[in-house]
Design a protein around this motif. Structure first.
Motif, PDB file in Angstrom:
ATOM      1  N   ASP A 113      -1.464  16.145   4.226  1.00 32.13           N
ATOM      2  CA  ASP A 113      -1.889  15.909   2.368  1.00 32.13           C
ATOM      3  C   ASP A 113      -2.907  14.741   2.117  1.00 32.13           C
ATOM      4  OD1 ASP A 113      -1.204  14.631  -0.048  1.00 32.13           O
ATOM      5  OD2 ASP A 113       0.539  14.573  -0.054  1.00 32.13           O
ATOM      6  N   PRO A 114      -3.682  14.925   1.463  1.00 30.09           N
ATOM      7  CA  PRO A 114      -4.942  13.591   1.345  1.00 30.09           C
ATOM      8  C   PRO A 114      -4.433  12.521   1.610  1.00 30.09           C
ATOM      9  CG  PRO A 114      -4.891  15.076  -0.061  1.00 30.09           C
ATOM     10  CD  PRO A 114      -4.150  15.789   0.857  1.00 30.09           C
ATOM     11  N   ARG A 115      -3.415  12.498   0.164  1.00 35.04           N
ATOM     12  CA  ARG A 115      -2.740  10.323  -0.164  1.00 35.04           C
ATOM     13  C   ARG A 115      -1.603  10.309   0.802  1.00 35.04           C
ATOM     14  NH1 ARG A 115       1.512  12.096  -5.314  1.00 35.04           N
ATOM     15  NH2 ARG A 115       1.531  13.205  -3.410  1.00 35.04           N
ATOM     16  N   VAL A 116      -0.862  10.928   1.643  1.00 33.85           N
ATOM     17  CA  VAL A 116      -0.793  10.402   3.316  1.00 33.85           C
ATOM     18  C   VAL A 116      -1.448  10.010   3.482  1.00 33.85           C
ATOM     19  CG1 VAL A 116       1.381  10.374   4.612  1.00 33.85           C
ATOM     20  CG2 VAL A 116       1.794  12.387   1.998  1.00 33.85           C
ATOM     21  N   SER A 117      -1.990  10.944   3.777  1.00 33.07           N
ATOM     22  CA  SER A 117      -3.747  10.456   5.412  1.00 33.07           C
ATOM     23  C   SER A 117      -4.448   8.941   4.783  1.00 33.07           C
ATOM     24  CB  SER A 117      -4.115  11.694   6.105  1.00 33.07           C
ATOM     25  OG  SER A 117      -5.561  11.886   5.576  1.00 33.07           O
ATOM     26  N   GLN A 118      -4.833   8.805   3.308  1.00 35.60           N
ATOM     27  CA  GLN A 118      -5.112   8.077   3.377  1.00 35.60           C
ATOM     28  C   GLN A 118      -4.523   6.669   3.372  1.00 35.60           C
ATOM     29  OE1 GLN A 118      -6.242   7.455  -1.145  1.00 35.60           O
ATOM     30  NE2 GLN A 118      -7.435   5.439  -0.786  1.00 35.60           N
ATOM     31  N   PHE A 119      -3.197   6.950   3.172  1.00 38.56           N
ATOM     32  CA  PHE A 119      -2.522   5.635   3.180  1.00 38.56           C
ATOM     33  C   PHE A 119      -2.448   5.294   4.531  1.00 38.56           C
ATOM     34  CE2 PHE A 119       1.453   3.319   3.885  1.00 38.56           C
ATOM     35  CZ  PHE A 119       1.496   2.320   2.401  1.00 38.56           C
ATOM     36  N   VAL A 120      -1.752   6.247   5.389  1.00 32.84           N
ATOM     37  CA  VAL A 120      -1.688   6.342   6.926  1.00 32.84           C
ATOM     38  C   VAL A 120      -2.755   5.413   8.013  1.00 32.84           C
ATOM     39  CG1 VAL A 120      -0.269   7.196   8.646  1.00 32.84           C
ATOM     40  CG2 VAL A 120       0.574   7.269   6.654  1.00 32.84           C
TER      41      VAL A 120
END
Lengths: 270, 260
Positions: free
Chosen positions: A235-242
């Protein structure tokens, strides 16, 4: 240890004024584990802890702690319930008119009839656990930020709670006290079999101690899983945050008109 | 036009809501069985709220009594009635000046401190953490302060009157040469214990309740930021001064206006 979750949050809705903070949040916090709740600043993580602790009342949905609905309790029952929880506040929130010793003794004095000598022993045990037995005579104003948080942790544990809520325990700490706190949270959880909820946006530290992670954004649970699972999430949103990427689904720019047209059409306006 | 009416209505609703919150707040804090520990907390607050206000209240009382005697003498002496000086000083102090001025000073000295202290505890999450420890901050923090204020202002008012009357004696008798016997004698003959002393004390009790209530509630209900604290402190002094002066008129009208 039973498999039913210790804390269950179901369909939680909450808004402050016109601003909707939660739009249907579901969480299940397993017993005896460290569960992290992460998310960008301003997503209402602290608000979530206050909802779990019964300090705020949700618009809809419910919070169950060990099967009991927190928001359906009388004032008296709620206060009794809170004796089974400890909460570590972001600022520490030590009582500024009491010494370190008295701060830790406070919950014992108000909730038990133990004799002085036993209170002393218990307080020294808790202070020893956070490594501050030698600082017992100091006043909160004389402590560094990291020490204040450790004293607050000792106070939160004074009544041997089953659940500890940590509100941003790592914010504004130097690397050493950060390491100390990470160690402490992990060790206390293992040694005492506590259920811990850690609210934070310090990815690295939190992922090292958490058993399970919920990521909250835009008032909903965006993702959940084990730290390893989130780390490799597609998930791009998760990976951006993590991975802390500056630009991605959460844009770097605050919404604005096109830069080019904005520059050319000044016309004396701002 | 419609917008102005709606905003007026909204203002009204907000005012009612905040009055309601304040009412529930005071009811929840003031009711409760006093424990031995509550007694200790109350004594501590009596020191902070009462004893520390003593100096400003007594000094002001002395000067107000002296000024009263000076002004009264210059007026009365024209009519050859300077014998009535004691009566004038005592009645003005007991009926009006002591309850009102002491309450105004108390709002400035103790009320603002109460607001700031409770506000700071709220801003640093101390109240929240107390709640999470399972201790009701209304009982632990608010109630002792509320009761301390309610008890100490009437006591301060008595001190104010006594010192004021003595100040009047210093100026009138010692300095201006009014006959001592008539200063005390006329006072004794004209001051009624229930009508003057009693009514003054009733006023003072009402002011004590209102000022402490405003101060404590403003502290508890403020926006927990440094700006919020400074605004709430200002509001405490402004609201309590206005409330004291307004209520004083109402109470005077009922007690001495012959309305009943």
């Amino acid at each position: 240890m039973s498999d039913t979750p210790f804390v269950v949050v179901e369909g939680l809705h909450f808004s402050r004024g016109d601003k909707e903070i939660f739009r249907g949040v579901d969480l299940a916090i397993p017993r005896g584990r460290i569960t992290a709740i992460m998310g960008p600043s301003g997503t209402g993580k602290t608000t979530l802890l206050k909802l779990i602790g019964g300090q705020l009342v949700p618009d809809a949905g419910r919070v169950l702690i060990d099967g009991e609905d927190v928001h359906r309790q009388s004032r008296r029952a709620l206060f009794a319930m809170r004796r089974r929880m400890g909460m570590l506040f972001q600022s520490g929130a030590l009582f500024s008119d009491l010494s370190v010793f008295e701060n830790v003794a406070f919950p014992l004095r108000v909730h038990t009839d133990l004799p002085q000598t036993m209170i002393r022993d218990l307080v020294l045990m808790k202070l020893e656990a956070v490594g501050l037995r030698g600082a017992r005579e100091l006043m909160p104003a004389e402590l560094s930020g990291g020490m204040a948080r450790r004293v607050a942790l000792a106070r939160a544990m004074a009544l041997d709670p089953e659940l500890i809520l940590y509100d941003e325990p790592f914010v504004g700490q130097d690397p050493i006290s950060m390491g100390v706190l990470v160690q402490l949270i992990k060790r206390l959880n293992q040694a005492l079999g506590l259920t811990s909820i850690v609210v934070s946006h310090d990815i690295k530290e939190t992922l090292t101690i958490a058993d399970y992670v919920y990521v909250i954004a835009d008032g909903q649970v965006m993702a959940h899983g084990t730290p390893q699972g989130l780390d490799v999430s597609e998930d791009p949103r998760v990976s951006q945050f993590v991975h802390g990427e500056p630009d991605g689904p959460v844009p770097f720019h605050y919404p604005a008109v096109d830069f080019y047209t904005d520059i050319l059409n000044s016309g004396g306006r701002r | 036009m419609i917008e102005q009416i709606t905003s007026l209505g909204r203002r009204g609703c907000e005012l009612l809501e905040s009055l309601g919150r304040a009412g529930i707040f005071v009811a929840q804090s003031a009711v409760g069985v006093p424990s031995r520990e509550g007694w200790h907390l109350w004594l501590r607050q009596m020191h902070f709220v009462g004893v520390l206000s003593l100096a400003i209240v007594l000094v002001s009382g002395l000067f107000i009594g002296m000024v009263l005697a000076l002004q009264g003498y210059t007026l009365l002496v024209d009519f050859g009635a300077e014998q009535a000086l004691g009566q004038m000083v005592a009645l003005s102090l007991l009926r009006e000046l002591a309850p009102v001025v002491a309450a105004l000073l108390f709002a400035g000295r103790a009320g603002s401190a109460l607001t700031a202290e409770i506000g700071l505890m709220k801003a640093t999450e101390q109240l929240s953490s107390m709640e999470m420890i399972g201790v009701d901050p209304l009982r632990r923090v608010v109630a002792p302060r509320l009761w301390a204020g309610f008890v100490s202002l009437p006591l301060l008012t008595i001190g104010f009157s006594v010192v004021g009357i003595y100040g009047g004696y210093l100026v009138g008798v010692e300095w201006l040469g009014v006959f001592e016997g008539s200063y005390w004698g006329n006072m004794q003959a004209s001051v009624s214990f229930i009508g003057d002393v009693g009514n003054g004390m009733i006023k003072s009790l009402v002011f004590a309740l209102v000022v402490t209530w405003i101060a404590v509630f403003q502290g508890y209900d403020l926006v927990p930021t440094s700006e919020g604290i400074s605004r709430a402190t200002t509001r405490t002094v402004v609201y309590s001064s206005l409330a004291v002066l307004g209520l004083d008129f109402v109470l005077t009208a009922i007690m001495f206006g012959g309305l009943t």
